[in-house]
Design an enzyme around this catalytic site. Structure first.
Site, PDB file in Angstrom:
ATOM      1  CD  GLU A 167      -8.638   0.603   1.538  1.00  0.00           C
ATOM      2  OE1 GLU A 167      -7.583   0.736   2.179  1.00  0.00           O
ATOM      3  OE2 GLU A 167      -9.470  -0.278   1.805  1.00  0.00           O
ATOM      4  CD1 TRP A 168      -6.475  -2.917   0.756  1.00  0.00           C
ATOM      5  CD2 TRP A 168      -4.947  -3.891  -0.561  1.00  0.00           C
ATOM      6  NE1 TRP A 168      -5.358  -3.202   1.527  1.00  0.00           N
ATOM      7  CE2 TRP A 168      -4.411  -3.806   0.750  1.00  0.00           C
ATOM      8  CE3 TRP A 168      -4.139  -4.470  -1.538  1.00  0.00           C
ATOM      9  CZ2 TRP A 168      -3.141  -4.277   1.088  1.00  0.00           C
ATOM     10  CZ3 TRP A 168      -2.870  -4.937  -1.213  1.00  0.00           C
ATOM     11  CH2 TRP A 168      -2.399  -4.842   0.078  1.00  0.00           C
TER      12      TRP A 168
ATOM     13  CD1 TRP B 147      -6.281   1.937   7.197  1.00  0.00           C
ATOM     14  CD2 TRP B 147      -4.485   0.715   7.761  1.00  0.00           C
ATOM     15  NE1 TRP B 147      -5.651   1.547   6.033  1.00  0.00           N
ATOM     16  CE2 TRP B 147      -4.546   0.797   6.350  1.00  0.00           C
ATOM     17  CE3 TRP B 147      -3.433  -0.002   8.346  1.00  0.00           C
ATOM     18  CZ2 TRP B 147      -3.604   0.180   5.523  1.00  0.00           C
ATOM     19  CZ3 TRP B 147      -2.511  -0.603   7.519  1.00  0.00           C
ATOM     20  CH2 TRP B 147      -2.608  -0.511   6.118  1.00  0.00           C
TER      21      TRP B 147
ATOM     22  CE1 TYR C 231     -10.181   0.530   9.042  1.00  0.00           C
ATOM     23  CE2 TYR C 231      -9.946  -1.849   9.252  1.00  0.00           C
ATOM     24  CZ  TYR C 231      -9.388  -0.598   9.089  1.00  0.00           C
ATOM     25  OH  TYR C 231      -8.026  -0.466   8.972  1.00  0.00           O
TER      26      TYR C 231
ATOM     27  CG  ASN D  45      -6.757  -5.141  11.662  1.00  0.00           C
ATOM     28  OD1 ASN D  45      -6.070  -4.902  12.650  1.00  0.00           O
ATOM     29  ND2 ASN D  45      -6.241  -5.521  10.504  1.00  0.00           N
TER      30      ASN D  45
ATOM     31  CG  ASN E   1      -3.615  -7.405   7.855  1.00  0.00           C
ATOM     32  OD1 ASN E   1      -3.859  -6.924   8.949  1.00  0.00           O
ATOM     33  ND2 ASN E   1      -4.316  -7.092   6.774  1.00  0.00           N
ATOM     34  CD  GLU E   2      -7.742  -6.732   7.652  1.00  0.00           C
ATOM     35  OE1 GLU E   2      -8.068  -6.771   6.457  1.00  0.00           O
ATOM     36  OE2 GLU E   2      -7.888  -5.715   8.353  1.00  0.00           O
TER      37      GLU E   2
ATOM     38  CD  GLN F 114      -2.967  -1.160   2.224  1.00  0.00           C
ATOM     39  OE1 GLN F 114      -2.710  -1.791   3.235  1.00  0.00           O
ATOM     40  NE2 GLN F 114      -4.085  -0.481   2.085  1.00  0.00           N
TER      41      GLN F 114
ATOM     42  CD  GLU G   5      -5.363  -2.750   9.326  1.00  0.00           C
ATOM     43  OE1 GLU G   5      -6.439  -2.498   8.734  1.00  0.00           O
ATOM     44  OE2 GLU G   5      -4.497  -3.508   8.869  1.00  0.00           O
TER      45      GLU G   5
ATOM     46  NE  ARG H   2      -0.492  -4.790  11.934  1.00  0.00           N
ATOM     47  CZ  ARG H   2      -1.480  -4.856  11.031  1.00  0.00           C
ATOM     48  NH1 ARG H   2      -2.282  -3.826  10.825  1.00  0.00           N
ATOM     49  NH2 ARG H   2      -1.688  -5.961  10.355  1.00  0.00           N
TER      50      ARG H   2
ATOM     51  CG  HIS I 263      -1.047  -6.110   5.106  1.00  0.00           C
ATOM     52  ND1 HIS I 263      -1.229  -5.456   6.319  1.00  0.00           N
ATOM     53  CD2 HIS I 263      -2.101  -5.743   4.349  1.00  0.00           C
ATOM     54  CE1 HIS I 263      -2.331  -4.726   6.268  1.00  0.00           C
ATOM     55  NE2 HIS I 263      -2.893  -4.873   5.075  1.00  0.00           N
TER      56      HIS I 263
HETATM   57  O1  IFM Z   1      -6.383  -0.770   3.892  1.00  0.00           O
HETATM   58  C1  IFM Z   1      -6.896  -1.868   4.562  1.00  0.00           C
HETATM   59  C2  IFM Z   1      -5.789  -2.687   5.193  1.00  0.00           C
HETATM   60  O2  IFM Z   1      -4.830  -3.084   4.262  1.00  0.00           O
HETATM   61  C3  IFM Z   1      -6.344  -3.921   5.845  1.00  0.00           C
HETATM   62  N1  IFM Z   1      -7.425  -3.582   6.737  1.00  0.00           N
HETATM   63  C4  IFM Z   1      -8.460  -2.715   6.259  1.00  0.00           C
HETATM   64  C5  IFM Z   1      -7.849  -1.461   5.660  1.00  0.00           C
HETATM   65  C6  IFM Z   1      -8.961  -0.522   5.167  1.00  0.00           C
HETATM   66  O3  IFM Z   1      -9.738  -1.159   4.204  1.00  0.00           O
END
Ligand code: IFM
Length: 450
Positions: free
Chosen positions: A409-410, A402, A300, A298, A171-172, A27, A356, A84, A127
């Site tokens: 952003e993917w 975060w 959101y 994490n 990660n995730e 990223q 995050e 991180r 990640h």
């Molecule tokens: O940007 C992402 C991150 O790479 C992983 N967790 C969620 C973030 C926001 O979408």
């Protein structure tokens, strides 16, 4: 009192509560063809028209590979106590498994500088940027990838021991497995439910194989994993909707946390997705349930769901609620409630770091400044939720914003801005947003109180 500073009775005033910021290699780094870095699945995926908004890729991103010194100065200047970051597997190892010295040296320089600055380092080993040559052999659908991950982790542990305070294997994994192999929204872009459960199993196996390797190679550090968690709330009080909300949370949370903390997959998962049981070999679940020093969380948003009339759930977006640039509902209580729920569900729940939390907003630089009032309020309310969970007895040791800066952003490319520092991608100029100024002010005040 400014709009961020936590109230006097907040646990955040305790100087042992770590406050930092997070990023991830693909990223922010850019430099995808430099110093022997190999292609990753995200290079391949983002090159396919239509996969990423506006055709964006991580080829340049925040150019952090070249600007890392100034970025670390900025982080330290804000008084952030933890950082991180993640390591790009394709940057540090060649296809035969030999170290790529130039790539490794980049992370050594970075981590040494962070140590010199007294910043606590959390390093994520995966990640999402899987080397493409491994995807060409099946990626996370191939059990062999878990063993290659353990080899990579072995190398990282030997090379970087002493510079890392806490390692997170993955990660995730939910995003890698579900978005990558289940619905195809992320690299490698496959869409098959059965693939998602098998990919998840191999990801978790990779994590479990890596844990003893890290323990042997870097005994002094903490070792854990990072999971994204989702709050599902029922659209009505009906038994069917409550069951749907439960299923949502099984799919988002228990799918990962049960194997890690109980050594089993939740059976409800396979009622939701019949016939998708992964191939599990004898001994796998014991490997996956290797004890954790910490669990990274994490969080959101929440999702409001109703029964789909069968075994699953459907999203019912609520009207009139506050949302972010991502369209995600702002729902701090979800974080507190999930954390308290985990404490009640898992008797061996390890100490938690919120690895995050943050939000995207359409931030602009006006007269050299970026005002981001929604983010300031978002952070304040989520930190209050963390404080609420601590007061209810959950062992939470820190929180990472975060993200440190706006980044790739993917599938949403550069349009969505999650940073507490603004990045102008045409000049690579960084501008500290108001939210970061207020976090810095709070940290300064906390240090002065001693
Ligand atoms: O940007 C992402 C991150 O790479 C992983 N967790 C969620 C973030 C926001 O979408």
């Amino acid at each position: 009192m400014d709009p961020f500073t936590p109230p006097a009775d907040s646990s955040l005033w305790c100087k042992n509560f770590l406050l930092g910021a997070a990023t991830a290699s693909y990223q922010i780094e850019g430099a995808v063809n430099e110093d022997g870095r190999l292609p990753s699945i995200w290079d391949t995926f983002s090159a396919v028209p239509g996969k990423v908004l506006a055709g964006d890729t991580g080829a340049v991103a925040c150019d952090h590979y070249h600007r890392w010194e100034a970025d670390i100065e900025m982080l330290a200047g804000l008084g952030l106590e933890g950082y991180r970051l993640s390591i790009a597997w394709p940057r540090v190892m060649d296809a035969a498994g030999a170290p790529n010295r130039k790539g490794l040296d980049f992370y050594k320089r970075l981590l040494n500088r962070l140590k010199e600055k007294g910043i606590t380092t959390f390093v994520t080993l995966y990640h999402w940027d899987l080397p493409q040559h491994l995807e060409d052999r099946g990626g996370w659908l191939n059990r062999e990838t878990a063993y290659r991950f353990a080899d990579y982790v072995d190398l990282m542990g030997r090379e970087l021991a002493g510079t890392v305070d806490a390692w997170a294997t993955l990660n995730e994994p939910w995003c890698s497995a579900y978005l990558g192999y289940g619905n195809g929204h992320h690299a490698p872009g496959l869409a098959n439910q059965r693939f998602a459960t098998q990919a998840m199993h191999h990801l978790l196996l990779a994590h479990g194989l890596a844990m003893p390797v890290l323990r042997a190679n870097d005994p002094a550090s903490q070792k854990g994993i990072v999971a994204n968690i989702g709050r599902g709330t029922p659209n009505s009080d009906s038994a069917a909707d409550r069951r749907a909300a439960h299923r949502f949370e099984v799919q988002h949370n228990a799918w990962i946390l049960d194997p890690l903390l109980k050594g089993t997959y939740p059976q409800d998962l396979f009622e939701l997705w019949p016939g998708t049981e992964p191939l599990v070999l004898d001994g796998d679940m014991r490997i996956i349930a290797s004890p954790l020093d910490f669990l990274g969380i994490n969080y959101y948003f929440r999702t409001n769901v109703a029964s789909d009339g069968a075994q699953g759930f459907r999203d019912v977006p609520l009207e009139g609620v506050e949302r972010t640039q991502m369209g995600w509902e702002v729902y701090p209580d979800g974080l507190r409630d999930l954390l308290i729920g985990f404490k009640d569900t898992y008797e061996n729940l390890p100490p938690i770091y919120i690895t995050e939390n943050g939000m995207a907003s359409d931030d602009e630089v006006i007269d050299g400044r970026v005002d981001d009032p929604q983010r300031i309020s978002f952070l304040k309310r989520h930190l209050a939720a963390v404080d609420g969970a601590i007061k209810a007895g959950v062992d939470i040791r820190g929180y990472f914003l975060w993200s440190l800066m706006d980044n790739f952003e993917w599938a949403f490319g550069y349009e969505r801005r999650f940073g507490v520092v603004h990045v102008d991608y045409s000049t690579q100029k960084r501008t500290v947003k108001r939210s970061a100024e207020l976090v810095a002010k709070f940290l300064k005040e906390r240090r002065e109180r001693g």
